[in-house]
Motif scaffolding. Structure first.
Motif, PDB file in Angstrom:
ATOM      1  N   TRP A 157       0.821  -1.208   0.000  1.00 33.71           N
ATOM      2  CA  TRP A 157       0.000   0.000   0.000  1.00 33.71           C
ATOM      3  C   TRP A 157       0.861   1.267   0.000  1.00 33.71           C
ATOM      4  CZ3 TRP A 157       1.841   2.193   4.270  1.00 33.71           C
ATOM      5  CH2 TRP A 157       2.332   1.330   5.264  1.00 33.71           C
ATOM      6  N   CYS A 158       2.157   1.098  -0.034  1.00 33.70           N
ATOM      7  CA  CYS A 158       3.050   2.240   0.149  1.00 33.70           C
ATOM      8  C   CYS A 158       3.364   2.866  -1.205  1.00 33.70           C
ATOM      9  CB  CYS A 158       4.309   1.747   0.860  1.00 33.70           C
ATOM     10  SG  CYS A 158       5.838   2.573   0.467  1.00 33.70           S
ATOM     11  N   GLY A 159       3.018   4.137  -1.366  1.00 30.74           N
ATOM     12  CA  GLY A 159       3.164   4.811  -2.655  1.00 30.74           C
ATOM     13  C   GLY A 159       4.568   4.798  -3.224  1.00 30.74           C
ATOM     14  N   ARG A 186       5.604   1.507  -4.577  1.00 34.28           N
ATOM     15  CA  ARG A 186       4.992   1.182  -5.851  1.00 34.28           C
ATOM     16  C   ARG A 186       5.685   1.937  -6.985  1.00 34.28           C
ATOM     17  NH1 ARG A 186       0.267  -1.613  -5.077  1.00 34.28           N
ATOM     18  NH2 ARG A 186      -0.256  -1.264  -7.268  1.00 34.28           N
ATOM     19  N   SER A 187       6.133   3.134  -6.693  1.00 40.29           N
ATOM     20  CA  SER A 187       6.744   3.893  -7.791  1.00 40.29           C
ATOM     21  C   SER A 187       8.125   3.348  -8.123  1.00 40.29           C
ATOM     22  CB  SER A 187       6.806   5.378  -7.453  1.00 40.29           C
ATOM     23  OG  SER A 187       7.724   5.611  -6.429  1.00 40.29           O
ATOM     24  N   ALA A 214      -1.933 -12.350   0.526  1.00 44.16           N
ATOM     25  CA  ALA A 214      -2.578 -12.148  -0.771  1.00 44.16           C
ATOM     26  C   ALA A 214      -2.220 -10.789  -1.359  1.00 44.16           C
ATOM     27  CB  ALA A 214      -4.098 -12.279  -0.623  1.00 44.16           C
ATOM     28  N   ASN A 215      -2.130  -9.783  -0.506  1.00 40.51           N
ATOM     29  CA  ASN A 215      -1.831  -8.454  -1.021  1.00 40.51           C
ATOM     30  C   ASN A 215      -0.463  -8.413  -1.680  1.00 40.51           C
ATOM     31  OD1 ASN A 215      -4.142  -8.110   0.379  1.00 40.51           O
ATOM     32  ND2 ASN A 215      -3.414  -6.393   1.626  1.00 40.51           N
ATOM     33  N   ALA A 273      -0.484 -10.065  -4.983  1.00 36.40           N
ATOM     34  CA  ALA A 273      -1.104  -9.233  -6.020  1.00 36.40           C
ATOM     35  C   ALA A 273      -0.138  -8.157  -6.501  1.00 36.40           C
ATOM     36  CB  ALA A 273      -2.387  -8.589  -5.460  1.00 36.40           C
ATOM     37  N   TYR A 274       0.626  -7.630  -5.557  1.00 35.19           N
ATOM     38  CA  TYR A 274       1.626  -6.604  -5.893  1.00 35.19           C
ATOM     39  C   TYR A 274       2.668  -7.166  -6.861  1.00 35.19           C
ATOM     40  CZ  TYR A 274       5.437  -3.264  -4.616  1.00 35.19           C
ATOM     41  OH  TYR A 274       6.446  -2.337  -4.603  1.00 35.19           O
ATOM     42  N   ARG A 330       2.331  -9.604  -8.808  1.00 35.77           N
ATOM     43  CA  ARG A 330       1.683  -9.826 -10.091  1.00 35.77           C
ATOM     44  C   ARG A 330       1.597  -8.520 -10.866  1.00 35.77           C
ATOM     45  NH1 ARG A 330      -2.189 -13.079  -8.032  1.00 35.77           N
ATOM     46  NH2 ARG A 330      -3.487 -11.239  -7.674  1.00 35.77           N
ATOM     47  N   SER A 331       1.234  -7.449 -10.196  1.00 33.58           N
ATOM     48  CA  SER A 331       1.047  -6.170 -10.884  1.00 33.58           C
ATOM     49  C   SER A 331       2.320  -5.701 -11.542  1.00 33.58           C
ATOM     50  CB  SER A 331       0.612  -5.093  -9.887  1.00 33.58           C
ATOM     51  OG  SER A 331      -0.650  -5.339  -9.406  1.00 33.58           O
ATOM     52  N   PHE A 332       3.446  -5.872 -10.875  1.00 38.62           N
ATOM     53  CA  PHE A 332       4.676  -5.295 -11.399  1.00 38.62           C
ATOM     54  C   PHE A 332       5.553  -6.330 -12.085  1.00 38.62           C
ATOM     55  CE2 PHE A 332       4.030  -1.108  -9.997  1.00 38.62           C
ATOM     56  CZ  PHE A 332       3.391  -1.161  -8.778  1.00 38.62           C
ATOM     57  N   ASP A 370      -3.726  -3.246  -6.653  1.00 43.57           N
ATOM     58  CA  ASP A 370      -3.284  -4.328  -7.532  1.00 43.57           C
ATOM     59  C   ASP A 370      -4.444  -5.018  -8.221  1.00 43.57           C
ATOM     60  OD1 ASP A 370      -0.891  -4.813  -5.013  1.00 43.57           O
ATOM     61  OD2 ASP A 370      -0.480  -4.092  -7.056  1.00 43.57           O
ATOM     62  N   GLN A 428      -6.809  -5.711 -11.262  1.00 45.58           N
ATOM     63  CA  GLN A 428      -6.720  -5.575 -12.713  1.00 45.58           C
ATOM     64  C   GLN A 428      -8.115  -5.667 -13.276  1.00 45.58           C
ATOM     65  OE1 GLN A 428      -3.876  -4.947 -13.985  1.00 45.58           O
ATOM     66  NE2 GLN A 428      -2.469  -5.616 -12.374  1.00 45.58           N
ATOM     67  N   LEU A 462      -1.637   6.135  -6.117  1.00 42.18           N
ATOM     68  CA  LEU A 462      -0.579   5.585  -5.273  1.00 42.18           C
ATOM     69  C   LEU A 462       0.728   5.399  -6.020  1.00 42.18           C
ATOM     70  CD1 LEU A 462      -1.916   2.693  -3.008  1.00 42.18           C
ATOM     71  CD2 LEU A 462      -0.726   4.758  -2.341  1.00 42.18           C
ATOM     72  N   ASP A 463       0.603   4.968  -7.263  1.00 42.95           N
ATOM     73  CA  ASP A 463       1.819   4.613  -7.970  1.00 42.95           C
ATOM     74  C   ASP A 463       2.655   5.813  -8.326  1.00 42.95           C
ATOM     75  OD1 ASP A 463       0.135   1.963  -9.846  1.00 42.95           O
ATOM     76  OD2 ASP A 463       0.766   2.157  -7.764  1.00 42.95           O
ATOM     77  N   GLY A 466       3.639   8.167  -6.441  1.00 41.39           N
ATOM     78  CA  GLY A 466       4.710   8.539  -5.527  1.00 41.39           C
ATOM     79  C   GLY A 466       4.369   9.181  -4.215  1.00 41.39           C
TER      80      GLY A 466
END
Lengths: 357, 212, 589
Positions: free
Chosen positions: B95-97, B100-101, B131-132, B135-136, B138-140, C363, C365, C409-410, C412
């Motif tokens: 959940w940390c912005g 994720r960036s 699970a979270n 999913a993370y 998977r997303s990246f 996350d 989709q 979120l992405d 930053g």
């Protein structure tokens, strides 16, 4: 455990009865002032001897030394009645404060008033105790209970002063805030008996809140005495200017007596208040993780402490004694009242246990 | 007259006491006063530290502590199993912005340096449930394993050496198991790339692998 | 004599200030007494400033300022306790708000001007108290002053005749007083006694303890830390900087200094008053914890309650608050589990613990999802309005408003976990309805499914480490002790002067019978032929708040008379003004 409703009702009734009895006592004290025996006023001159310190004699304390004679405390200027040698050699005690009072035995009015006060105190105490029994906990958990306990403390302190210093002249003036406070309790502040919030489940409530209640009661009596002092001092100034003193003023002891009594009372209450703050800090450390966090109640307790410290220092500074110091003390008492009531009602913080929504 | 000597000593004592008190009071003054009790609507829920890169020169590098535990995928991952490779240890939460960036950067560099002797390992902290994190990943498109460490115990292991003082944080551990660099905040592609280039270069040869 | 004292430093820690007579003053004379007048140089100015700073008047002013300066700290919202309220206040007062902010009125107790006041006050205090402490230490063995010529003329005084010879009488008096613990000084025909030195000691102890208290507070602020974390049942945390939600270290605290413990929350129980006028009020909270002091250490259990913090290696863990965390499983448009966790919701402040929260599914989709939810522990519906009736989770329900799009979120910058930025999202057209545990809602366009699977509770903990806590406590206790000693101990001096009976001493007995009605034999000054001595016994006390010097003096008089074999009354000393010049000239000896 569920609240014992019968006990709670008994407590409420007893406290209402207490208000009535205190009101009667107040009337009796007023009667004493109006119709009671006069004091031999002149001998009650309280000038301190120049070289001596603020005299150490207790206000109207035991006069074994002087055998009941009004000792002259004059230095130059005054014209005291001649000292009467009473066997056993000549001796002089310190500045006799209300020594002249001893020449006047407590009159009927005073006896009645004190008796009523004592009875009222008894019902007051039983009322508090039954409240505690009803709720199965120490009976100071919300504002209603605090103010009830504080007024009880004030009456207790007053009776102690009566016993120690024969200060029954305080009676009427102490009863006024007491009756007002109890009246406020019965009407505006009233909350039904119930359990404490979880945050208050600690043995510290017996220590911290008790100390705060006792010291507030003491400071209340001190403030009352100071108000009387201010009136007496103003009256004395007018007498010196040639205006005759008013009726009540002639019945009250000299300004110096009141001033010293108020000072002694504050001195007695100050360490207890300090202790209350420290105990509160220890409890806060246990409950909230820090011993001092400038919560509004903590801040105002600190302000009150500093204000009373100001008063004690002011008394030690020439030029600030007397009226100025008295004003400082009243300001400090104002802070105390704000701390007790204002902060609970108007400022939110961690201390919001008033129980009043 | 006779009071001069004690007076002088008194003055010195006062000065010393004042210096101590003033020092303590002033230094304590602004620090640590503002604390909110309990969660509030302004909470980001993590401590953002001073962003930056700290490099440790060869020979002055602290030893990385042993780190092992279950990954999000269930397999057991251990730092010691990658001795001889350069390890990039990245602390993140789903959940940390800023985490994720930086994730795409890490994903790309992990693929680039896969065959060049560098292994990326993630540490998923402060995520309730696996699970979270899955999913993370998977997303990246993150293929490297991530330890599942909701309490942050891996962080504890590093407290005596190079504590990762915020999330995201990344530690780069050289081939001999010593911590070569710490990056606090989101990783930048160029800086991590050049760092990895240096560390993965065969001993003696010059660094400078271009980004691929 | 007293005029020299009024010029500079008054006696700040006693009651009587300049009024006190010299008989009870001790310590070296003020330096300024008798100094020649000369123009002030720099040193002169500095010395003058220092004198002003350490004077009683300045202390009064600073005390007053300290109290006044604390007032805004309690009336205005403070950043330390409620930064949100501060922002609201600034928003509501566009002119006053930013100005107050600039002047640190929202952070009063850390403001530079507040620090200036208390630092000046403590400097003044230190500058006054420490030299006095030195003087006390140096003069700890100082003797009382010489007896005045006529002790009987002191505020407490008595005179009588005894059959003993003067030397014997004096020896008897000395023995009696020394037996009572007085410090003595003898001279020709007189003895002075003093007691109660502890009063000054107590006074100084109190003020020094205040200095120590300030130092302890500073110690804690520099070397201590505070941290906050929210834990859901089943979750845990390690005492490291990165694991915390908020972390406030002192200046000298490094991340490696934190004690290496780990804490897990197994379960949390809250009970509420079920009936009566206080129905719904919380009656008890308890959190079952497991903790390890070291990473490899044994796991211990602890029941954390509001007044019972957990103490691990000096760090204390406190239970601050609690709430509900409804659990969700969200399956996204591609059929994967995008989120499965208990999401902490914050109580809105009503009496039934209605809680609000935000669920972010970054996350998911093909699109990120976000939800704003309300959790009702005991859901009841009143005419279409959902609300909670009781804070315990008797009938839990959740109501969600759904969004899809870009959570932001992405990109930053850190976001609050309790607030959803809906600027990049669109609201999904689903009629909000309460979900009970086990129920799901299907998102439109195949965006996924949200299932409310149950709930857990969370607690908020505060971890504090304050090395100044114990020193502060000790200082406070010492302060109270010093205060009590200084209030209860009386400083008093007693003087005994013995003259041969019938000696034509100046002013004794013979003079000033005027004004005295005399009992006894009425011999005015005439001596009794042969033997005997006339004893004058007097005492002084500071205005003792404890009272009681009268009784003590009376008792001592009785004892002294008894020691002198029962005395006959002497011709009385005159009850007029004491011989002032005689007294002060005696002092100068």
């Amino acid at each position: 455990m569920p609240v014992n409703l019968g006990m709670a009702r008994l407590s409420d009734h007893l406290l209402l009865l207490t208000v009535v009895i205190y009101s009667l006592a107040m009337l009796a004290f007023a009667g004493e002032l109006a119709y009671g025996r006069r004091r031999t006023g002149a001998a009650a001159s309280q000038q301190e001897p120049e070289l001596a310190l603020a005299g150490s004699a207790a206000v109207g304390g035991p006069a074994a030394l002087r055998g009941g004679q009004p000792a002259s405390a004059g230095s130059g200027g005054q014209a005291p009645p001649p000292a009467q040698g009473a066997g056993g050699g000549q001796s002089r005690g310190g500045a006799a404060d209300a020594a002249a009072d001893q020449a006047v035995p407590a009159g009927l009015w005073v006896r009645a008033a004190l008796a009523l006060t004592a009875v009222g105190l008894a019902t007051h105490v039983v009322g508090i105790v039954t409240r505690g029994l009803a709720a199965h906990r120490i009976p100071w958990g919300n504002m209603y209970e605090f103010v009830t306990a504080i007024t009880c403390g004030a009456v207790l302190v007053f009776l102690v002063l009566v016993l120690r210093y024969r200060a029954y002249f305080l009676g009427l003036f102490v009863m006024v805030p007491v009756v007002l406070g109890l009246g406020l309790c019965a009407t505006v502040l009233y909350t039904a008996a119930g359990p404490l919030m979880p945050a208050l489940h600690s043995y510290w409530i017996a220590i911290h809140v008790t100390a705060a209640i006792i010291s507030t009661g003491i400071f209340m009596v001190a403030a009352t005495t100071t108000v009387m002092y201010l009136f007496a001092e103003r009256s004395a100034a007018r007498v010196a200017a040639g205006v005759a003193a008013g009726g009540i003023m002639r019945r009250l002891p000299e300004a110096q007596v009141l001033d010293r009594l108020a000072y002694r009372t504050v001195v007695f209450g100050f360490p207890i208040w300090t202790f209350a703050i420290i105990a509160g800090a220890i409890w806060a450390d246990q409950a909230w993780g820090r011993y001092w966090g400038w919560d509004p109640k903590e801040t105002w307790a600190f302000i009150t402490w500093v204000a009373y410290a100001c008063f004690l220092h002011a008394r030690a500074t020439a030029g600030w004694r007397g009226r100025k110091a008295a004003v400082v003390q009243l300001v400090a008492f104002g802070c105390l009242i704000f701390n007790l009531i204002g902060v609970n009602l108007w400022v939110t913080g961690l201390h919001s246990y008033a129980g009043i929504s | 007259m006779s009071s001069h000597r004690p007076a002088r000593a008194a003055v010195l004592a006062v000065a010393a006491a004042l210096a101590v008190i003033t020092g303590l009071a002033l230094s304590g003054c602004a620090a640590g006063q503002a604390v909110q009790n309990g969660p509030g609507s302004g909470d980001t829920n993590y401590v953002g530290g001073a962003v930056g890169v700290t490099d440790y020169r060869a020979g002055h590098r602290p030893t990385a502590p042993p780190v092992a535990g279950p990954a999000l995928t269930g397999q057991r991952v251990s730092l010691s199993g990658y001795r001889g490779k350069v390890v990039v240890l990245n602390f993140w939460a789903s959940w940390c912005g800023p985490c994720r960036s930086e994730a795409p950067v890490l994903a790309q560099l992990s693929r680039t340096y896969q065959g060049r002797g560098a292994q990326f390992i993630g540490v998923n902290i402060k995520d309730l449930g696996q699970a979270n994190g899955a999913a993370y990943e998977r997303s990246f498109g993150i293929t490297y394993p991530s330890l599942y460490d909701p309490a942050g115990q891996v962080l504890l292991a590093f407290r005596d050496t190079v504590p990762p003082a915020a999330i995201p944080s990344t530690l780069v551990i050289d081939r001999t198991g010593h911590i070569a660099a710490r990056i606090i905040g989101a990783v930048e592609y160029s800086s991590l790339n050049s760092l990895l280039g240096k560390l993965t270069a065969p001993a003696g040869s010059s660094p400078g692998v271009s980004s691929g | 004599m007293t005029s020299a004292r009024t010029s500079g430093v008054t006696d700040p820690v006693t009651e009587d200030g300049e009024d006190a007579p010299d008989l009870l003053k001790d310590g070296p004379q003020e330096e300024m007494a008798g100094q020649p007048a000369k123009p002030f140089g720099i040193m002169g100015w500095l010395r003058w400033c220092w004198r002003q700073l350490t004077s009683m008047r300045t202390a009064l002013v600073l005390l007053f300022l300290l109290a006044v300066a604390s007032v805004p700290g309690s009336m205005l919202p403070q950043n330390g306790t409620d930064p949100v309220k501060v922002q609201q206040y600034i928003g509501q007062h566009p002119l006053l708000g930013p100005l107050l902010n600039r002047l640190s009125f929202f952070d009063v107790f850390a403001a530079p001007w507040f620090a200036a006041i208390y630092l000046l006050l403590f400097t003044s205090l230190a500058g006054c108290v420490l030299p006095r402490a030195f003087r006390l230490a140096v003069s700890a063995q100082a003797k009382p002053p010489a007896a005045p010529r006529h002790p009987a003329r002191l505020p407490f005084g008595t005179a009588y005749r005894t059959a003993l010879d003067p030397p014997e009488a004096l020896a008897a008096a000395t023995g009696l007083l020394s037996g009572k613990g007085f410090r003595l000084r003898a001279g020709g025909g007189w003895v002075s006694a003093e007691k109660g030195y502890l009063r000054e000691t107590g006074n100084l102890l109190f003020h020094i303890a205040l200095l120590a208290l300030l130092a302890a507070i500073g110690l804690g602020a520099v070397f201590g830390y505070k941290a906050d974390i929210l834990l859901t049942e089943g979750d845990g945390f390690a005492n490291t900087v990165a694991a915390y939600d908020q972390y406030h270290p002192g200046r000298a605290v490094a991340p490696g200094d934190l004690q290496p413990f780990t804490v897990w929350l197994d379960r949390f129980d809250a009970s509420y008053v079920q009936s009566g006028p206080l129905r719904g009020e919380p009656s008890s909270f308890a959190a079952s914890l497991r903790y390890q002091a070291q990473p490899s250490g044994p796991m211990r259990r602890y029941d954390l309650q509001v007044n019972h913090p957990l103490n691990v290696d000096g760090a204390k863990v406190y239970l601050i608050g609690h709430g509900y965390a409804p659990q969700f499983r969200i399956i996204d448009g591609h059929g994967h589990v995008a989120l499965q966790q208990a999401v902490p919701f914050l109580p809105t402040g009503d009496t039934a613990d209605t809680s609000e929260g935000v669920i972010k599914v970054p996350d998911a989709q093909p699109e990120q999802l976000g939800f704003i939810g309300v959790f009702l522990p005991t859901e009841v519906a009143f005419g279409g309005q959902l609300s909670s009736a009781f804070p315990a989770a008797l009938h839990p329900a959740v109501s969600l408003v759904s969004y899809a799009g870009n959570l932001g979120l992405d990109a930053g910058p850190p976001q609050s976990v309790y607030q959803l930025q809906t600027s990049g999202m669109r609201r999904l057209p689903i009629a909000p309805q309460p979900l009970f545990p086990g129920q799901s809602i299907k998102l439109p366009n195949g965006a996924g499914t949200v299932t409310f699977t149950g709930y857990r509770q969370w607690i908020s903990l505060q971890v504090t480490y304050d090395p100044g806590r114990v020193p502060a406590l000790i200082s406070a206790i010492v302060a109270i002790f010093g205060l009590l000693v200084s209030f209860l101990v009386r400083r008093r001096r007693l003087f005994v002067r013995v003259r041969p009976a019938g000696a034509s001493a100046d002013g004794v007995a013979g003079d000033g019978v005027a004004g005295g009605g005399v009992a006894g034999d009425g011999v005015a000054g005439g001596g009794v032929a042969g033997g005997g001595a006339e004893v004058e016994f007097g005492g002084l006390a500071r205005s003792d708040v404890a009272g009681g010097f009268e009784e003590e003096f009376a008792a001592l008089t009785e004892a002294l008379r008894a020691a002198h074999g029962g005395a006959q009354p002497a011709a009385p000393g005159p009850p007029v003004a004491p011989d002032e010049s005689a007294m002060t000239s005696e002092d100068r000896k």
